[in-house]
Design an enzyme around this catalytic site. Sequence first.
Site, PDB file in Angstrom:
ATOM      1  N   ASP A   8     -20.613  -4.134  32.403  1.00  0.00           N
ATOM      2  CA  ASP A   8     -19.765  -3.096  31.836  1.00  0.00           C
ATOM      3  C   ASP A   8     -20.200  -2.912  30.376  1.00  0.00           C
ATOM      4  O   ASP A   8     -21.212  -3.478  29.937  1.00  0.00           O
ATOM      5  CB  ASP A   8     -18.267  -3.417  32.015  1.00  0.00           C
ATOM      6  CG  ASP A   8     -17.811  -4.610  31.181  1.00  0.00           C
ATOM      7  OD1 ASP A   8     -18.655  -5.230  30.489  1.00  0.00           O
ATOM      8  OD2 ASP A   8     -16.603  -4.920  31.218  1.00  0.00           O
ATOM      9  N   THR A  67     -16.237 -11.553  29.476  1.00  0.00           N
ATOM     10  CA  THR A  67     -16.075 -12.982  29.769  1.00  0.00           C
ATOM     11  C   THR A  67     -16.820 -13.437  31.012  1.00  0.00           C
ATOM     12  O   THR A  67     -16.988 -14.645  31.219  1.00  0.00           O
ATOM     13  CB  THR A  67     -14.591 -13.303  30.016  1.00  0.00           C
ATOM     14  OG1 THR A  67     -14.152 -12.517  31.145  1.00  0.00           O
ATOM     15  CG2 THR A  67     -13.736 -12.987  28.794  1.00  0.00           C
ATOM     16  N   HIS A  98     -26.641 -26.407  44.999  1.00  0.00           N
ATOM     17  CA  HIS A  98     -25.588 -26.966  45.856  1.00  0.00           C
ATOM     18  C   HIS A  98     -24.722 -25.922  46.539  1.00  0.00           C
ATOM     19  O   HIS A  98     -24.257 -26.143  47.656  1.00  0.00           O
ATOM     20  CB  HIS A  98     -24.682 -27.898  45.036  1.00  0.00           C
ATOM     21  CG  HIS A  98     -25.328 -29.210  44.708  1.00  0.00           C
ATOM     22  ND1 HIS A  98     -24.620 -30.303  44.250  1.00  0.00           N
ATOM     23  CD2 HIS A  98     -26.623 -29.610  44.752  1.00  0.00           C
ATOM     24  CE1 HIS A  98     -25.452 -31.317  44.039  1.00  0.00           C
ATOM     25  NE2 HIS A  98     -26.677 -30.925  44.329  1.00  0.00           N
ATOM     26  N   HIS A 133     -25.616 -29.860  51.839  1.00  0.00           N
ATOM     27  CA  HIS A 133     -24.888 -28.730  51.249  1.00  0.00           C
ATOM     28  C   HIS A 133     -24.762 -27.559  52.220  1.00  0.00           C
ATOM     29  O   HIS A 133     -23.904 -26.703  52.049  1.00  0.00           O
ATOM     30  CB  HIS A 133     -25.574 -28.276  49.964  1.00  0.00           C
ATOM     31  CG  HIS A 133     -25.712 -29.376  48.966  1.00  0.00           C
ATOM     32  ND1 HIS A 133     -24.619 -29.951  48.353  1.00  0.00           N
ATOM     33  CD2 HIS A 133     -26.800 -30.050  48.522  1.00  0.00           C
ATOM     34  CE1 HIS A 133     -25.040 -30.917  47.552  1.00  0.00           C
ATOM     35  NE2 HIS A 133     -26.355 -31.000  47.640  1.00  0.00           N
TER      36      HIS A 133
HETATM   37  C1  RB5 Z   1     -13.524  -5.386  28.763  1.00  0.00           C
HETATM   38  O1  RB5 Z   1     -12.770  -5.239  27.614  1.00  0.00           O
HETATM   39  C2  RB5 Z   1     -13.284  -6.773  29.375  1.00  0.00           C
HETATM   40  O2  RB5 Z   1     -11.984  -6.881  29.827  1.00  0.00           O
HETATM   41  C3  RB5 Z   1     -14.267  -7.042  30.513  1.00  0.00           C
HETATM   42  O3  RB5 Z   1     -15.556  -6.906  30.021  1.00  0.00           O
HETATM   43  C4  RB5 Z   1     -14.213  -8.426  31.116  1.00  0.00           C
HETATM   44  O4  RB5 Z   1     -14.250  -9.405  30.128  1.00  0.00           O
HETATM   45  C5  RB5 Z   1     -13.205  -8.667  32.139  1.00  0.00           C
HETATM   46  O5  RB5 Z   1     -13.154  -9.729  32.766  1.00  0.00           O
END
Ligand code: RB5
Length: 150
Positions: A8, A67, A98, A133
């Site tokens: 994104d 994240t 694994h 595994h």
């Molecule tokens: C975007 O602001 C953020 O929410 C997205 O990139 C991500 O971290 C969501 O899990």
Amino acid sequence: MRIAIASDHAGLALKKEISEGLVALQHDLQDLGTYDNSSVDYPDFASQVARAVRDGQVELGVLVCGTGIGMSIVANKYRGVRAALCTTEFEARMSRAHNDANVLCMGERVIGPGLGRAIAEAFVSTAFEGGRHQKRVQKIADAEAENSRS
Ligand code: RB5
């Protein structure tokens, strides 16, 4: 190896860094977006890569968002996709060796570009060990099948 990658807006810079590394390693990389900094919804891009893995168009996928968490949640909704959210090279290697992970998820707001690139390179260059595994990975598929029956 055929690899699909997407991000994104929050993962765009790390996606570019990782892409350079994977192309330098001669991988056949398909960039499924996003292509600029406009705000987009991460599920749209996670779904594109997950479908490509599910349908056998690529062997592996890479997803980057802020994240990595949202990408991993979405990708793991798709049949046959085993998405691993990794912050270290060790996790990346283990997820392949694994868990036979086939999608790597990372967060640009969590790790730096050099580490992200190293994690991706570790992921794509590690093979599934099979052996003991294999039956565990089969149990993941069994759980998926059970879920689709209920
Ligand atoms: C975007 O602001 C953020 O929410 C997205 O990139 C991500 O971290 C969501 O899990």
